[in-house]
Design a protein around this motif. Structure first.
Motif, PDB file in Angstrom:
ATOM      1  N   PRO A  60       0.799  -1.341   0.131  1.00 60.02           N
ATOM      2  CA  PRO A  60      -0.057   0.077   0.303  1.00 60.02           C
ATOM      3  C   PRO A  60       0.735   1.191   0.062  1.00 60.02           C
ATOM      4  O   PRO A  60       0.461   2.348  -0.821  1.00 60.02           O
ATOM      5  CB  PRO A  60      -0.915  -0.267   1.264  1.00 60.02           C
ATOM      6  CG  PRO A  60      -1.007  -1.643   1.582  1.00 60.02           C
ATOM      7  CD  PRO A  60       0.345  -2.066   1.031  1.00 60.02           C
ATOM      8  N   LEU A 100       1.609   2.287  -3.718  1.00 57.51           N
ATOM      9  CA  LEU A 100       1.015   2.644  -4.621  1.00 57.51           C
ATOM     10  C   LEU A 100       0.560   4.117  -4.814  1.00 57.51           C
ATOM     11  O   LEU A 100       0.435   4.732  -3.718  1.00 57.51           O
ATOM     12  CB  LEU A 100      -0.351   1.758  -4.176  1.00 57.51           C
ATOM     13  CG  LEU A 100      -0.498   0.526  -4.028  1.00 57.51           C
ATOM     14  CD1 LEU A 100      -2.242  -0.100  -3.782  1.00 57.51           C
ATOM     15  CD2 LEU A 100      -0.102  -0.175  -5.476  1.00 57.51           C
ATOM     16  N   SER A 136      -1.834   7.418  -6.385  1.00 57.30           N
ATOM     17  CA  SER A 136      -3.196   7.861  -5.961  1.00 57.30           C
ATOM     18  C   SER A 136      -4.325   7.148  -6.871  1.00 57.30           C
ATOM     19  O   SER A 136      -5.475   7.100  -6.761  1.00 57.30           O
ATOM     20  CB  SER A 136      -3.458   9.431  -5.925  1.00 57.30           C
ATOM     21  OG  SER A 136      -3.061   9.642  -7.190  1.00 57.30           O
ATOM     22  N   ASP A 137      -3.634   6.511  -8.164  1.00 59.01           N
ATOM     23  CA  ASP A 137      -4.619   6.021  -9.123  1.00 59.01           C
ATOM     24  C   ASP A 137      -4.408   4.488  -8.829  1.00 59.01           C
ATOM     25  O   ASP A 137      -5.070   3.837  -9.427  1.00 59.01           O
ATOM     26  CB  ASP A 137      -3.893   6.258 -10.417  1.00 59.01           C
ATOM     27  CG  ASP A 137      -4.332   7.518 -10.933  1.00 59.01           C
ATOM     28  OD1 ASP A 137      -5.188   8.214 -10.813  1.00 59.01           O
ATOM     29  OD2 ASP A 137      -3.286   8.342 -11.606  1.00 59.01           O
ATOM     30  N   GLY A 138      -3.705   3.901  -7.844  1.00 60.67           N
ATOM     31  CA  GLY A 138      -3.507   2.540  -7.642  1.00 60.67           C
ATOM     32  C   GLY A 138      -2.457   1.859  -8.122  1.00 60.67           C
ATOM     33  O   GLY A 138      -2.549   0.558  -8.064  1.00 60.67           O
ATOM     34  N   ASN A 162       1.457  10.619  -8.698  1.00 63.95           N
ATOM     35  CA  ASN A 162       0.767   9.900  -9.924  1.00 63.95           C
ATOM     36  C   ASN A 162       2.083   9.349 -10.816  1.00 63.95           C
ATOM     37  O   ASN A 162       1.886   9.926 -11.956  1.00 63.95           O
ATOM     38  CB  ASN A 162      -0.245  10.815 -10.625  1.00 63.95           C
ATOM     39  CG  ASN A 162      -1.444  10.988  -9.799  1.00 63.95           C
ATOM     40  OD1 ASN A 162      -1.928   9.976  -9.290  1.00 63.95           O
ATOM     41  ND2 ASN A 162      -2.014  12.131  -9.893  1.00 63.95           N
ATOM     42  N   THR A 216       2.561  -2.813 -11.710  1.00 59.75           N
ATOM     43  CA  THR A 216       1.462  -3.240 -11.380  1.00 59.75           C
ATOM     44  C   THR A 216       0.945  -4.754 -11.830  1.00 59.75           C
ATOM     45  O   THR A 216       0.517  -5.669 -11.292  1.00 59.75           O
ATOM     46  CB  THR A 216       0.268  -2.235 -11.434  1.00 59.75           C
ATOM     47  OG1 THR A 216       0.954  -0.877 -10.893  1.00 59.75           O
ATOM     48  CG2 THR A 216      -0.989  -2.455 -10.754  1.00 59.75           C
ATOM     49  N   ALA A 231      -7.365  -4.582  -5.050  1.00 56.98           N
ATOM     50  CA  ALA A 231      -8.500  -3.899  -5.639  1.00 56.98           C
ATOM     51  C   ALA A 231      -8.049  -2.648  -6.289  1.00 56.98           C
ATOM     52  O   ALA A 231      -8.381  -2.228  -7.424  1.00 56.98           O
ATOM     53  CB  ALA A 231      -9.462  -3.749  -4.837  1.00 56.98           C
ATOM     54  N   PRO A 232      -7.745  -1.692  -5.418  1.00 60.09           N
ATOM     55  CA  PRO A 232      -7.061  -0.614  -6.249  1.00 60.09           C
ATOM     56  C   PRO A 232      -6.090  -0.820  -7.383  1.00 60.09           C
ATOM     57  O   PRO A 232      -5.916   0.039  -8.275  1.00 60.09           O
ATOM     58  CB  PRO A 232      -5.928   0.008  -5.051  1.00 60.09           C
ATOM     59  CG  PRO A 232      -6.091  -0.564  -3.871  1.00 60.09           C
ATOM     60  CD  PRO A 232      -7.031  -1.868  -4.136  1.00 60.09           C
ATOM     61  N   ARG A 280      -8.347  -1.571 -10.310  1.00 58.13           N
ATOM     62  CA  ARG A 280      -8.849  -0.208 -10.780  1.00 58.13           C
ATOM     63  C   ARG A 280      -8.048   0.730 -11.697  1.00 58.13           C
ATOM     64  O   ARG A 280      -8.264   1.119 -12.442  1.00 58.13           O
ATOM     65  CB  ARG A 280      -9.568   0.579  -9.539  1.00 58.13           C
ATOM     66  CG  ARG A 280     -10.757   0.013  -8.962  1.00 58.13           C
ATOM     67  CD  ARG A 280     -11.437   0.998  -7.739  1.00 58.13           C
ATOM     68  NE  ARG A 280     -10.703   1.634  -6.737  1.00 58.13           N
ATOM     69  CZ  ARG A 280     -10.532   0.555  -5.557  1.00 58.13           C
ATOM     70  NH1 ARG A 280     -11.307  -0.624  -5.689  1.00 58.13           N
ATOM     71  NH2 ARG A 280      -9.726   0.841  -4.649  1.00 58.13           N
ATOM     72  N   GLY A 281      -6.711   0.730 -10.944  1.00 61.52           N
ATOM     73  CA  GLY A 281      -5.961   1.646 -11.701  1.00 61.52           C
ATOM     74  C   GLY A 281      -5.547   0.971 -13.080  1.00 61.52           C
ATOM     75  O   GLY A 281      -5.323   1.764 -13.955  1.00 61.52           O
TER      76      GLY A 281
END
Length: 171
Positions: free
Chosen positions: A32, A35, A37-39, A52, A59, A84-85, A88-89
């Motif tokens: 975590p 990562l 802010s966009d994942g 960013n 990833t 999950a993040p 999403r990213g």
């Protein structure tokens, strides 16, 4: 075991390569903080002002490598709250909602998107619509992209002309 380097990719590769579940749990607990802010994962924890700059390639690698490793030892599975993040990213990256422009000796956006879709397909997160963002040209792709394409075709249901595309990619 004596590998001295310590970016997230290297720590992950070391834990997976040694099949060291305890080492992996230490690495996984740190993800975590890597990562953005966009994942998307960074090779090193982002500093202030670097919110960013995560890598879609890193990833995708993390999701794919841990998925493979978890098939051997469930201790390597990523916790849903961590995974999950990242999913999403990658979806946002493939859809073009976020951009990561890293230097490359040739244009590699489609190849990077294929890698992201392949990683997402491992967790049931890839949908056929994601393929609309790339030009399908397996005869022009490097081998790793063709392998990703084959995996996508085998995992993602509902791709138009799926059988034909699978036969073509197999050639």
């Amino acid at each position: 075991a004596n590998y001295p380097f310590a970016c997230l990719e290297q720590k992950t590769s070391k834990a997976v390569g040694l099949r060291d579940g305890k080492l992996w749990q230490t690495v996984a607990a740190q993800i975590p903080s890597y990562l953005d802010s966009d994942g998307l994962a960074n090779y090193f924890p982002p500093r202030d002002g670097e919110a960013n700059h995560g890598s879609d390639t890193l990833t995708a690698y993390l999701l794919s490598a841990t998925h493979e490793a978890a098939s051997i030892n469930p201790a390597f599975a990523l916790d849903d709250a961590v995974r999950a993040p990242m999913e999403r990213g990658l979806i946002a990256f493939v859809e073009g909602k976020i951009a990561r422009d890293h230097w490359s000796p040739r244009k590699d956006l489609d190849v990077r998107k294929l890698g992201a879709i392949e990683a997402l397909s491992r967790y049931g997160q890839a949908k056929p619509v994601l393929l609309q963002s790339i030009t399908l040209a397996p005869n022009q792709w490097p081998t790793n992209a063709v392998i990703d394409w084959l995996n996508i075709l085998r995992r993602v249901k509902g791709i138009p002309k799926q059988g034909e595309l699978l036969a073509e990619a197999s050639q």
